[in-house]
Write a protein that holds these residues in place. Structure first.
Motif, short mmCIF file in Angstrom:
data_model
loop_
_atom_site.label_atom_id
_atom_site.label_comp_id
_atom_site.label_asym_id
_atom_site.label_seq_id
_atom_site.Cartn_x
_atom_site.Cartn_y
_atom_site.Cartn_z
N LEU A 18 -12.88 -0.87 0.80
CA LEU A 18 -11.65 -1.22 0.00
C LEU A 18 -11.66 -2.62 -0.36
O LEU A 18 -11.64 -3.56 0.31
N SER A 19 -11.51 -2.78 -1.73
CA SER A 19 -11.52 -4.21 -2.19
C SER A 19 -9.90 -4.64 -2.22
O SER A 19 -9.13 -4.00 -2.14
N VAL A 20 -9.94 -5.95 -2.27
CA VAL A 20 -8.72 -6.81 -2.27
C VAL A 20 -7.80 -5.87 -3.56
O VAL A 20 -6.57 -6.09 -3.33
N GLN A 21 -8.21 -5.96 -4.68
CA GLN A 21 -7.63 -5.75 -5.91
C GLN A 21 -7.10 -4.15 -5.48
O GLN A 21 -5.67 -4.02 -6.06
N ARG A 22 -7.78 -3.27 -4.87
CA ARG A 22 -7.29 -1.98 -4.61
C ARG A 22 -6.11 -2.14 -3.71
O ARG A 22 -5.21 -1.37 -3.44
N ALA A 23 -6.45 -2.72 -2.66
CA ALA A 23 -5.50 -2.85 -1.55
C ALA A 23 -4.17 -3.35 -1.89
O ALA A 23 -2.88 -2.80 -1.59
N THR A 24 -4.31 -4.44 -2.84
CA THR A 24 -2.89 -5.03 -3.34
C THR A 24 -2.33 -4.03 -4.39
O THR A 24 -1.08 -3.86 -4.16
N ALA A 25 -2.95 -3.23 -5.17
CA ALA A 25 -2.46 -2.33 -6.19
C ALA A 25 -1.70 -1.18 -5.40
O ALA A 25 -0.88 -0.75 -5.60
N ILE A 26 -2.33 -0.73 -4.12
CA ILE A 26 -1.70 0.41 -3.34
C ILE A 26 -0.62 0.00 -2.62
O ILE A 26 0.42 0.63 -2.77
N ASP A 27 -0.24 -1.43 -2.12
CA ASP A 27 0.81 -1.89 -1.67
C ASP A 27 2.03 -2.05 -2.56
O ASP A 27 3.03 -1.75 -2.23
N LEU A 28 1.69 -2.43 -3.84
CA LEU A 28 2.67 -2.50 -4.79
C LEU A 28 3.13 -1.50 -5.41
O LEU A 28 4.10 -1.31 -5.90
N ALA A 29 2.24 -0.26 -5.24
CA ALA A 29 2.75 1.26 -5.61
C ALA A 29 3.61 1.62 -4.61
O ALA A 29 3.92 2.89 -4.93
N GLY A 30 3.80 1.08 -3.52
CA GLY A 30 4.79 1.65 -2.46
C GLY A 30 4.12 2.36 -1.31
O GLY A 30 4.83 2.92 -0.53
N ARG A 31 2.74 2.32 -1.41
CA ARG A 31 2.16 3.08 -0.39
C ARG A 31 1.96 1.88 0.86
O ARG A 31 1.73 0.89 0.46
N ASP A 32 1.94 2.68 1.92
CA ASP A 32 1.53 1.66 3.10
C ASP A 32 0.18 1.98 3.27
O ASP A 32 -0.58 2.85 3.74
N VAL A 33 -0.69 0.75 2.72
CA VAL A 33 -2.04 0.58 2.86
C VAL A 33 -2.81 0.60 4.08
O VAL A 33 -3.67 1.42 4.37
N LEU A 34 -1.96 -0.05 5.13
CA LEU A 34 -2.39 -0.06 6.56
C LEU A 34 -2.47 1.34 7.21
O LEU A 34 -3.45 1.55 7.61
#
Length: 299
Positions: free
Chosen positions: A103-119
């Motif tokens: 899990l990269s930082v870019q993908r984690a931030t993109a998932i979070d901004l997409a409204g998903r709970d990345v954790l």
């Protein structure tokens, strides 16, 4: 009055110190230095001027650094200013690293901004989640209704979290698969005897395509017999046929009554004409006597 300049100088000095300590977060900079986090005091001042919270950014960087993950302060600040949750992103990165999930930082931030709970997605990748479908009712070919409840074990797919469908899509597809499988069974008894055929058939359809999850298993939790839909449909059809027959019979009876009334009217009209004709006979005889056209012979 000689103390007035001294008091004003003290006030100005205190105000200056407040401004300096407000715009220059020495405490957060010292915490970063002692934690060996590479962040400059100039970067922290820039965060303050850009209305970014140095405390949140520095604490997140320290947490990531302690876990052996290097996250630039610019990335975290940009994510915060975009409305993202910095703490959840860093916690997800740490959890993914400990679980050997890429899990990269870019993908984690993109998932979070997409409204998903990345954790939560990372946790679900490690510990699959079980979701239960509502009761699904379908009719076998013998007309007997079968009701089933399934438990679906899913695992989050990190690569498909952005743009992938959610749990409701999984439940809808599984429900559709249950209806199709039960509907194609020749008898409800086969479904009751082998409920695992439902799960095997549904699982083979690849229902997780285009979703943010990977279906690991589908287990039938409960199977019950519902109504005899086939018999009910036949009964409804028989009642409908009876109502149609009754309506046609009533139509024929009404036509017969109308025809009888028409014949009665015609007979009444003929009788009236006959009476009228009979009434003309005496008048004609009287007229014949007056005109001397009718002579009685005497013996």
């Amino acid at each position: 009055m000689q103390w007035v300049p001294i008091i004003l100088a003290i006030i100005l000095m205190l105000f200056g110190l407040y401004v300096i300590f407000f715009f220059i977060p020495f405490r957060h900079w010292l915490a970063a230095v002692f934690a060996q986090v590479p962040v400059s005091i100039g970067a922290l001042i820039g965060m303050r001027l850009r209305q970014g919270p140095p405390q949140i950014i520095v604490d997140a960087m320290i947490q990531a650094h302690k876990a052996g993950i290097l996250v630039p302060s610019d990335v975290l600040e940009a994510h915060y200013l975009a409305g993202g949750n910095v703490d959840r992103v860093v916690q997800a990165l740490v959890a993914a690293d400990k679980a050997s999930i890429e899990l990269s930082v870019q993908r984690a931030t993109a998932i979070d901004l997409a409204g998903r709970d990345v954790l939560e997605a990372v946790k679900m990748s490690v510990n699959p989640k079980v979701i239960e479908t509502p009761e699904v009712a379908a009719m076998a070919k013998d007309g007997i209704q079968v009701k089933a409840i399934a438990r679906v074990t899913v695992r989050a797919n990190i690569d498909r979290l952005i743009g992938g469908a959610g749990e409701q899509t999984i439940l809808a597809r599984v429900g559709e698969g249950i209806v199709t499988t039960i509907g194609s069974s020749d008898s409800h008894k086969k479904v009751l005897e082998n409920p695992d055929t439902i799960s095997k058939t549904v699982l083979a359809k690849g229902l997780d395509a285009g979703t943010a999850f990977e279906i690991l298993s589908i287990d039938i939790a409960d199977v019950n017999i519902g109504k005899n839909i086939g018999a009910q449909l036949q009964t409804d059809q028989a009642n409908a046929d009876k109502n149609i027959a009754q309506a046609k019979a009533e139509e024929r009876r009404a036509m017969a009554v109308a025809h009888e009334q028409e014949m009665t009217a015609q007979i009444s009209e003929m009788r009236a004409k006959l009476i009228e004709t009979e009434a003309q006979v005496p008048l004609a005889i009287a007229k014949a006597f007056r005109d001397g056209q009718f002579i009685l012979e005497s013996k």
